[in-house]
Scaffold this motif. Structure first.
Motif, PDB file in Angstrom:
ATOM      1  N   THR A  42       0.816  -1.216   0.000  1.00  0.00           N
ATOM      2  CA  THR A  42       0.000   0.000   0.000  1.00  0.00           C
ATOM      3  C   THR A  42       0.849   1.265   0.000  1.00  0.00           C
ATOM      4  N   GLY A  43       2.161   1.135   0.292  1.00  0.00           N
ATOM      5  CA  GLY A  43       3.017   2.309   0.359  1.00  0.00           C
ATOM      6  C   GLY A  43       3.219   3.023  -0.965  1.00  0.00           C
ATOM      7  N   PRO A  44       3.668   2.324  -2.031  1.00  0.00           N
ATOM      8  CA  PRO A  44       3.920   3.013  -3.307  1.00  0.00           C
ATOM      9  C   PRO A  44       2.709   3.767  -3.858  1.00  0.00           C
ATOM     10  N   PRO A  45       1.495   3.182  -3.842  1.00  0.00           N
ATOM     11  CA  PRO A  45       0.356   3.974  -4.330  1.00  0.00           C
ATOM     12  C   PRO A  45       0.120   5.246  -3.529  1.00  0.00           C
ATOM     13  N   MET A  46       0.402   5.223  -2.226  1.00  0.00           N
ATOM     14  CA  MET A  46       0.158   6.408  -1.419  1.00  0.00           C
ATOM     15  C   MET A  46       1.083   7.550  -1.840  1.00  0.00           C
ATOM     16  N   PHE A  47       2.289   7.215  -2.338  1.00  0.00           N
ATOM     17  CA  PHE A  47       3.186   8.258  -2.804  1.00  0.00           C
ATOM     18  C   PHE A  47       2.710   8.871  -4.121  1.00  0.00           C
ATOM     19  N   LEU A  48       1.868   8.144  -4.844  1.00  0.00           N
ATOM     20  CA  LEU A  48       1.318   8.679  -6.094  1.00  0.00           C
ATOM     21  C   LEU A  48      -0.045   9.335  -5.892  1.00  0.00           C
ATOM     22  N   LEU A  49      -0.508   9.371  -4.653  1.00  0.00           N
ATOM     23  CA  LEU A  49      -1.817   9.965  -4.389  1.00  0.00           C
ATOM     24  C   LEU A  49      -1.882  11.435  -4.815  1.00  0.00           C
ATOM     25  N   PRO A  50      -0.858  12.261  -4.540  1.00  0.00           N
ATOM     26  CA  PRO A  50      -0.944  13.652  -5.031  1.00  0.00           C
ATOM     27  C   PRO A  50      -1.120  13.747  -6.552  1.00  0.00           C
ATOM     28  N   GLU A  51      -0.391  12.906  -7.301  1.00  0.00           N
ATOM     29  CA  GLU A  51      -0.509  12.936  -8.758  1.00  0.00           C
ATOM     30  C   GLU A  51      -1.891  12.473  -9.216  1.00  0.00           C
ATOM     31  N   ALA A  52      -2.429  11.440  -8.550  1.00  0.00           N
ATOM     32  CA  ALA A  52      -3.772  10.964  -8.903  1.00  0.00           C
ATOM     33  C   ALA A  52      -4.806  12.048  -8.638  1.00  0.00           C
ATOM     34  N   LEU A  53      -4.685  12.742  -7.519  1.00  0.00           N
ATOM     35  CA  LEU A  53      -5.621  13.827  -7.216  1.00  0.00           C
ATOM     36  C   LEU A  53      -5.488  14.951  -8.234  1.00  0.00           C
ATOM     37  N   ARG A  54      -4.257  15.264  -8.628  1.00  0.00           N
ATOM     38  CA  ARG A  54      -4.021  16.323  -9.600  1.00  0.00           C
ATOM     39  C   ARG A  54      -4.666  15.962 -10.946  1.00  0.00           C
ATOM     40  N   ARG A  55      -4.533  14.715 -11.360  1.00  0.00           N
ATOM     41  CA  ARG A  55      -5.042  14.296 -12.673  1.00  0.00           C
ATOM     42  C   ARG A  55      -6.560  14.128 -12.706  1.00  0.00           C
ATOM     43  N   PHE A  56      -7.111  13.564 -11.656  1.00  0.00           N
ATOM     44  CA  PHE A  56      -8.490  13.078 -11.749  1.00  0.00           C
ATOM     45  C   PHE A  56      -9.498  13.790 -10.846  1.00  0.00           C
ATOM     46  N   SER A  57      -9.053  14.494  -9.827  1.00  0.00           N
ATOM     47  CA  SER A  57     -10.011  15.091  -8.889  1.00  0.00           C
ATOM     48  C   SER A  57      -9.858  16.591  -8.710  1.00  0.00           C
ATOM     49  N   MET A  58      -8.716  17.146  -9.114  1.00  0.00           N
ATOM     50  CA  MET A  58      -8.484  18.574  -8.928  1.00  0.00           C
ATOM     51  C   MET A  58      -9.512  19.372  -9.734  1.00  0.00           C
ATOM     52  N   GLY A  59     -10.162  20.328  -9.071  1.00  0.00           N
ATOM     53  CA  GLY A  59     -11.170  21.148  -9.718  1.00  0.00           C
ATOM     54  C   GLY A  59     -12.549  20.523  -9.756  1.00  0.00           C
TER      55      GLY A  59
END
Length: 454
Positions: free
Chosen positions: A177-194
Motif C-alpha cells: 500500500t506504500g507506493p500507491p500512497m506516494f502517487l496519491l498527489p498525482e492521482a488527485l491532480r489528474r483526476f479530482s483537482m477542480g
C-alpha cells in the motif's frame, strides 16, 4: 460568561503529564498481572492483554509524548526532522522485512555478524552494513559496541522474528500500500483537482497509476495484484502472505470475540453460514468449535485454498468446507447467514453495492447478512457532538484517518460511518432490512445485521 482559558502546553507540563500517565499505566498493568515489556530480546513481544482502561491511558500517553517531541524540536525543526527520517525509516524497515534480516540473527540473544547476515539475505555486506546502521537507530537490533560489526536482537526486531503475522503486516502496509500512497498527489491532480468530489472511478486511483506497467506490473486493483503477482510457484505469494496478515489482525484486535458475539449463533439453530472472503477460515475454526449447530462454507480466491487445506483443523472439516468464489459473481450457496468480515471496507460504494447484489440469487426470505468491519469515521460511534469526538485521543482518531487516506489511494474509497453503510445496503436492494447495529468508538469495529425481506 467568561471563556475558559485553555492551558498552554510546555516542556515541563508535558513531561509531568507523561510521568503521571506512565505511572498510571504501570500501576494498571501490575494490577492486572500483565507482564512488562522491555527493549531486551527476551521481552514479551506485546502486552498479553490490554484492558480498556489501560488502552485509553496508553493512547493519552502517546499523544503527550508526540506533543513533547514537537516542543522539544520546535515547530520548524520537527517538520524537517520528520520528513528527513520518515521515508528512510520506512524504507529500512521494508528492506529488513523483505530480505528477512529477522531470522538471520538468533533470537536467543546472541549476535550475528554482518557477514553472516549478508549470507542469509543474499545482499552485499556493504548494503547490509548501511541498512543495519540505520536500523539500530530505530531500535531494530542493537550493536554490542559502537564499532562492532555484529548485532543482536532487541525486543522490537525479535517480535518480527517470532511472529510471521507481524512480518506479513509490515509487508502489506509498506510494500503493497506504500507506493500507491506516494502517487496519491498525482492521482488527485489528474483526476479530482477542480472537481466537486473525489473521483470514484477505479481506473483513476493512485494504485492504478502505480500499477499501469513497469516494475509494478499492470493490475486493475490491489486484490488483483495480491492474487496474481509473481511467476511460477511464486505466483500468488502476496495472497498467501495476506492470509498470515489476517491471522495477525485476528489476534491483535481479538476479532474472534467480535465474531462470536456478532449474533446469537446458538439461537440461530442448525443453520448454514457462508463466510465471504473468509481467508483460510481462522475465525470460522473458533466459531465452529464453539457452536456445533453451524455448518460453515468459507469462500475466498484460489490461492487461499491451499492454505486452508494445510492449516484448517481436521476435526472440524465435517462441518467447515472451502469453496473458491469471487464475491462479485452470483452467490452459488443458499445459506441462512452470510458473513462479510472486513470486506466491504476496502471497496467504494459502487463495488460494495455489487458485492451485496451478487448475494441475491441465493437469498431466501429471512436470510441474514452479518456485516463486521472497521468503521473509521467517528460518527459511527453515535457521538452526539463534535466535542465528544474530540475527547478521543488523537492517536485513536489517527488510526481512522490513516486508513481513510489509504482507502483513497487504493480504491478511491473512504472510511464511512454507520449511516453510510445502512445506505449501501438500501442501494443494493430495498429488501435488505437493517435490523441491528453495534459500534465501538475505541476499536472502530462495527457489527451490522440485515435481514432479506424478499
Amino acid at each position: 460568561m467568561g471563556s475558559v482559558q485553555k492551558e498552554i502546553a510546555t516542556l515541563n507540563s508535558l513531561a509531568a503529564r507523561i510521568s503521571e500517565l506512565a505511572a498510571k499505566m504501570t500501576k494498571q498493568l501490575e494490577a492486572e498481572n500483565v507482564p512488562a515489556v522491555t527493549l531486551e530480546a527476551n521481552s514479551p513481544i506485546k502486552y498479553e492483554r490490554l484492558p480498556g482502561d489501560v488502552f485509553m491511558t496508553r493512547q493519552l500517553l502517546e499523544d503527550a509524548m508526540k506533543d513533547l517531541w514537537i516542543l522539544s524540536q520546535g515547530p520548524s525543526e520537527s517538520v524537517f526532522n520528520y520528513v528527513h527520517m520518515a521515508i528512510p525509516d520506512a524504507s529500512a524497515l521494508n528492506i529488513l522485512n523483505q530480505f528477512d534480516f529477522w531470522n538471520a540473527v538468533p533470537v536467543d540473544g546472541s549476535a550475528a555478524t554482518f557477514e553472516q547476515i549478508a549470507k542469509h539475505t543474499k545482499l552485499p555486506v556493504d548494503v547490509v552494513t548501511r541498512v543495519l546502521e540505520h536500523a539500530v537507530t530505530m531500535r531494530f537490533f542493537t550493536k554490542p559496541s559502537p564499532t562492532a560489526t555484529s548485532v543482536r536482537h532487541t525486543s522490537r526486531s525479535a517480535a518480527l522474528a517470532k511472529d510471521p503475522g507481524l512480518s506479513a503486516l509490515v509487508q502489506m502496509v509498506l510494500d503493497e500500500t506504500g507506493p500507491p500512497m506516494f502517487l496519491l498527489p498525482e492521482a488527485l491532480r489528474r483526476f479530482s483537482m477542480g472537481q466537486p468530489h473525489l473521483t470514484r472511478n477505479m481506473k483513476e486511483t493512485a494504485f492504478k497509476l502505480c500499477h499501469s506497467g513497469g516494475a509494478w506490473g499492470d493490475y486493475e486493483n490491489s486484490w488483483e495484484f495480491i492474487e496474481n503477482d509473481g511467476e511460477g510457484s511464486q505466483k500468488g505469494w502476496r495472497q498467501r502472505n495476506f492470509v498470515k496478515f489476517m491471522a495477525y489482525i485476528k489476534d491483535l484486535f481479538g476479532t474472534e470475540g467480535i465474531v462470536l458475539d456478532a449474533i446469537d449463533w446458538q439461537g440461530a439453530g442448525d443453520v448454514t453460514v457462508v463466510d465471504l472472503g473468509g481467508s483460510a477460515g481462522h475465525d470460522d475454526a473458533i466459531l465452529a468449535a464453539k457452536f456445533p449447530n453451524l455448518k460453515i462454507v468459507v469462500q475466498d480466491l484460489p490461492e487461499v485454498a491451499s492454505v486452508f487445506e494445510k492449516e484448517f483443523p481436521s476435526n472440524l472439516r465435517s462441518r467447515v468446507s472451502f469453496l473458491t468464489h469471487n464475491m462479485f459473481d452470483p452467490q452459488p450457496v443458499a445459506a441462512d447467514i452470510y458473513m462479510l468480515k472486513w470486506i466491504l471496507h476496502d471497496w467504494p460504494d459502487a463495488e460494495s453495492v455489487k458485492i451485496l447484489q451478487a448475494l441475491r440469487p441465493a437469498l431466501k426470505p429471512g436470510a441474514r447478512v452479518v456485516f463486521i468491519d472497521y468503521v473509521g469515521k467517528q460518527e459511527a460511534t453515535g457521538a452526539s457532538s463534535g466535542a465528544e469526538e474530540e475527547q478521543l485521543p488523537r492517536s485513536i482518531q489517527g488510526f481512522g484517518t490513516a486508513t481513510d487516506l489509504r482507502m483513497m489511494a487504493l480504491f478511491n474509497a473512504e472510511e464511512r460511518p454507520v449511516e453510510a453503510w445502512k445506505s449501501v445496503f438500501k442501494r443494493a436492494d430495498e429488501r435488505f432490512d437493517v435490523v441491528r447495529v453495534k459500534a465501538d468508538p475505541l476499536s472502530f469495529m462495527c457489527v451490522l445485521e440485515a435481514v432479506w425481506r424478499g
